[in-house]
Motif scaffolding. Structure first.
Motif, PDB file in Angstrom:
ATOM      1  N   LEU A   1      47.266  69.726  63.397  1.00 56.25           N
ATOM      2  CA  LEU A   1      47.845  69.453  62.142  1.00 56.25           C
ATOM      3  C   LEU A   1      47.563  69.271  60.939  1.00 56.25           C
ATOM      4  O   LEU A   1      48.581  69.972  59.837  1.00 56.25           O
ATOM      5  N   PRO A   2      46.608  68.484  60.386  1.00 50.76           N
ATOM      6  CA  PRO A   2      46.942  68.173  58.808  1.00 50.76           C
ATOM      7  C   PRO A   2      45.504  69.771  58.485  1.00 50.76           C
ATOM      8  O   PRO A   2      46.281  69.797  57.266  1.00 50.76           O
TER       9      PRO A   2
ATOM     10  N   ILE B   1      49.109  62.549  48.996  1.00 56.56           N
ATOM     11  CA  ILE B   1      49.490  63.475  48.150  1.00 56.56           C
ATOM     12  C   ILE B   1      51.019  64.266  48.376  1.00 56.56           C
ATOM     13  O   ILE B   1      51.093  64.564  47.517  1.00 56.56           O
ATOM     14  N   MET B   2      51.334  63.839  49.232  1.00 58.46           N
ATOM     15  CA  MET B   2      52.949  64.722  49.178  1.00 58.46           C
ATOM     16  C   MET B   2      54.227  63.587  49.177  1.00 58.46           C
ATOM     17  O   MET B   2      53.909  62.737  48.978  1.00 58.46           O
TER      18      MET B   2
ATOM     19  N   PHE C   1      43.501  61.371  58.136  1.00 52.80           N
ATOM     20  CA  PHE C   1      44.814  62.795  57.310  1.00 52.80           C
ATOM     21  C   PHE C   1      45.570  61.941  57.260  1.00 52.80           C
ATOM     22  O   PHE C   1      46.125  62.266  56.710  1.00 52.80           O
ATOM     23  N   PHE C   2      45.957  61.971  58.826  1.00 49.96           N
ATOM     24  CA  PHE C   2      47.279  61.403  58.570  1.00 49.96           C
ATOM     25  C   PHE C   2      48.120  59.996  58.151  1.00 49.96           C
ATOM     26  O   PHE C   2      48.778  60.640  57.060  1.00 49.96           O
TER      27      PHE C   2
ATOM     28  N   GLN D   1      50.492  74.707  52.198  1.00 54.10           N
ATOM     29  CA  GLN D   1      50.492  74.182  51.209  1.00 54.10           C
ATOM     30  C   GLN D   1      49.986  74.899  49.719  1.00 54.10           C
ATOM     31  O   GLN D   1      50.472  74.802  48.217  1.00 54.10           O
TER      32      GLN D   1
ATOM     33  N   THR E   1      56.305  62.051  59.670  1.00 52.08           N
ATOM     34  CA  THR E   1      55.375  63.630  59.993  1.00 52.08           C
ATOM     35  C   THR E   1      53.608  63.583  60.542  1.00 52.08           C
ATOM     36  O   THR E   1      53.793  63.308  61.819  1.00 52.08           O
TER      37      THR E   1
ATOM     38  N   LEU F   1      49.645  71.967  57.650  1.00 51.87           N
ATOM     39  CA  LEU F   1      49.608  71.203  56.332  1.00 51.87           C
ATOM     40  C   LEU F   1      49.662  72.048  55.335  1.00 51.87           C
ATOM     41  O   LEU F   1      49.610  72.106  54.246  1.00 51.87           O
TER      42      LEU F   1
ATOM     43  N   ILE G   1      40.488  68.098  50.813  1.00 49.16           N
ATOM     44  CA  ILE G   1      41.144  67.943  51.936  1.00 49.16           C
ATOM     45  C   ILE G   1      40.645  68.953  52.922  1.00 49.16           C
ATOM     46  O   ILE G   1      40.162  68.969  54.218  1.00 49.16           O
TER      47      ILE G   1
ATOM     48  N   VAL H   1      42.517  68.493  45.077  1.00 49.03           N
ATOM     49  CA  VAL H   1      42.729  67.488  46.134  1.00 49.03           C
ATOM     50  C   VAL H   1      43.434  68.237  47.319  1.00 49.03           C
ATOM     51  O   VAL H   1      42.133  68.097  48.403  1.00 49.03           O
ATOM     52  N   GLU H   2      44.252  69.865  47.414  1.00 52.22           N
ATOM     53  CA  GLU H   2      44.150  69.985  49.072  1.00 52.22           C
ATOM     54  C   GLU H   2      43.279  70.552  49.322  1.00 52.22           C
ATOM     55  O   GLU H   2      42.859  70.773  50.579  1.00 52.22           O
TER      56      GLU H   2
ATOM     57  N   ILE I   1      45.350  60.264  54.084  1.00 47.84           N
ATOM     58  CA  ILE I   1      45.570  61.569  52.800  1.00 47.84           C
ATOM     59  C   ILE I   1      46.702  61.833  52.311  1.00 47.84           C
ATOM     60  O   ILE I   1      47.208  61.674  51.463  1.00 47.84           O
ATOM     61  N   MET I   2      47.460  62.395  53.595  1.00 53.75           N
ATOM     62  CA  MET I   2      48.501  63.018  53.839  1.00 53.75           C
ATOM     63  C   MET I   2      49.937  62.120  52.998  1.00 53.75           C
ATOM     64  O   MET I   2      50.119  63.124  52.192  1.00 53.75           O
TER      65      MET I   2
END
Lengths: 221, 241
Positions: A171-172, B169-170, B161-162, A179, B119, A175, A199, A195-196, B165-166
């Motif tokens: 999932l990470p 950034i979102m 990440f969950f 993006q 999420t 997602l 990741i 940044v993305e 990080i997520m």
């Protein structure tokens, strides 16, 4: 160092060429999945966000239907024990990982080609960003799904369990890739997307390392 | 025994204080809470929602640590500990999701809006669910323990990440999101000392509760396994299915 995993990859490659099971079924799966989407949207044009999202949905489910084969096929043919005798677990993991990686790349290039033909809004402005995303995403997808495939094979090849186990892990990655794909549609430059990208790179490195280290425990029991 | 009474008193106090203490504009008495802009009366959920979310992560951490220990030492007791921690983590994960959704209804207008935090907690629920699905699909004990330990370690590396990080950034609505102006400082600057005290008491109380429940949980699993083994030992391999 690389010769042994490559020999294992060649063995898988030849047995794949013999039956062409994975290639044929995956190609058909992609065509079915894309045509289902095309039927359901009919004559309407879907927007960019949905196009980018559906692109990764197809990639995810295609991977889920094809990549479990890597270890399940060994269990089915009863060749697991032989493989355990002749090769170390790191060799087996590397060989299977290379095979899955190449399979993922072939399949996803096909998806991208078909997708760009059939979907009007699939217009990539920043091509380099899209290619980088595509490559990094495929590496992450292949590494996570290889280790889950090994778990599944040892758990008695439960087909339905594979997407269930893989989805939260992937999932990470998915997602962030969605993006980044949307960024490449909007012609966002690399600095804004760093940044993305960081990741995804981090995810790939962590996932390859962890699955490489943990594979031994699954393989040798 | 004495600490169970202590825990009971602590949690009773936290529950009563968290629900009943009034929120006023200029707190003058020790039992009055200040108004936090953007949260107002909804701020009281902090005393119950944050500890459950915290315990979800703690339970996951404990489960991972004992999975790791199982892989190193192959001691079935470690597997029981990891499994029990995961069970509790699932319960607290559901509680955090539900309290969060109820709070979101009043603060954001709807129960679920795919905020990055939502999420993330949903993904944690999926991870726990997948772990139990995997466990129930394997019959052999040591195989089940090994595979679920490996899976929870793989899942654990995705949790940062969950959780961290997520949401950063979102864009999102939850305090601590990328475009949130009052990120973090809620606990540090906008609470008055009595509110902070009750918040940390609540956190402590729930954490002690977790470790108590966890001990009861893994002991019952270990005893159950020992009893089953003792009962089945003299007999031949189990008949039927």
């Amino acid at each position: 160092m690389i010769a042994k995993p490559f020999a294992l990859f060649k063995k898988d490659f030849h047995s794949e060429l013999k039956t062409r099971y994975a290639i044929n079924s995956l190609a058909m799966f992609i065509i079915v999945a894309i045509s289902v989407i095309l039927f359901s949207i009919g004559s309407e044009t879907i927007n960019e966000n949905l196009t980018g999202g559906l692109f990764w949905v197809i990639i995810f489910f295609t991977a889920m239907s094809g990549l479990a084969r890597a270890f399940v096929s060994e269990e089915e043919r009863g060749t697991t024990l032989t493989l355990q005798l002749i090769a170390s677990s790191s060799t087996v993991f590397s060989g299977k990982f290379i095979f899955n990686l190449i399979l993922v790349f072939c399949v996803n290039i096909l998806i991208t080609l078909l997708y760009s033909v059939f979907f009007e809004k699939f217009v990539v402005q920043n091509l380099v960003l899209f290619i980088v995303t595509f490559i990094l995403g495929n590496i992450g997808l292949a590494s996570a799904s290889t280790i889950i495939a090994a778990i599944i094979a040892k758990a008695g090849a439960k087909g339905t369990l594979y997407p269930v186990l893989s989805f939260p892990i992937l999932l990470p990655l998915i997602l962030t890739c969605v993006q980044l794909t949307l960024f490449s549609f909007d012609d966002v430059n690399f600095v804004e997307a760093q940044v993305e990208l960081a990741i995804v790179v981090g995810y790939d490195i962590i996932m390859i390392t962890v699955s490489y280290l943990l594979f031994e425990f699954i393989w040798k029991d | 025994m004495i600490w169970k009474i202590f825990l009971f008193i602590l949690l009773t106090f936290v529950s009563i204080a968290g629900i009943a203490f009034p929120i006023v504009e200029n707190p003058s008495k020790w039992y009055e809470f200040p108004i936090i802009p953007g949260l107002e009366e909804n701020a009281k959920i902090i005393f119950f929602h944050v500890p459950t979310a915290w315990l979800t992560v703690i339970a996951f951490l404990m489960s991972t640590i004992f999975s790791f220990r199982y892989l190193k030492k192959k001691n079935p007791d470690d597997d029981a500990k990891a499994y029990s921690a995961a069970q509790l983590g699932m319960i607290f994960c559901i509680l955090a999701t539900v309290t969060g959704a109820v709070w979101a209804k009043f603060a954001w207008g709807q129960f679920w809006s795919w905020d990055p935090r939502q999420t993330s907690i949903f993904a944690l629920l999926l991870i726990y669910g997948a772990l139990f699905a995997l466990r129930s699909s394997i019959e052999t004990e040591d195989k089940r323990a090994t595979l679920s330990a490996v899976y929870s370690l793989i899942a654990f590396v995705t949790v940062p990440f969950f959780v961290f990080i997520m949401p950063r950034i979102m864009k999102g609505l939850h305090p601590g999101s990328a475009d949130d102006t009052n990120a973090g400082p809620i606990v540090d600057f906008q609470m008055n000392p009595s509110m902070q005290l009750i918040f940390f008491l609540s956190l402590t109380g729930f954490t002690i509760l977790f470790f108590w429940m966890w001990r009861v949980g893994y002991k019952s699993i270990i005893y159950k396994e020992r009893l089953t083994k003792q009962l089945l030992m003299p007999a031949q391999p189990v008949q039927g299915g």
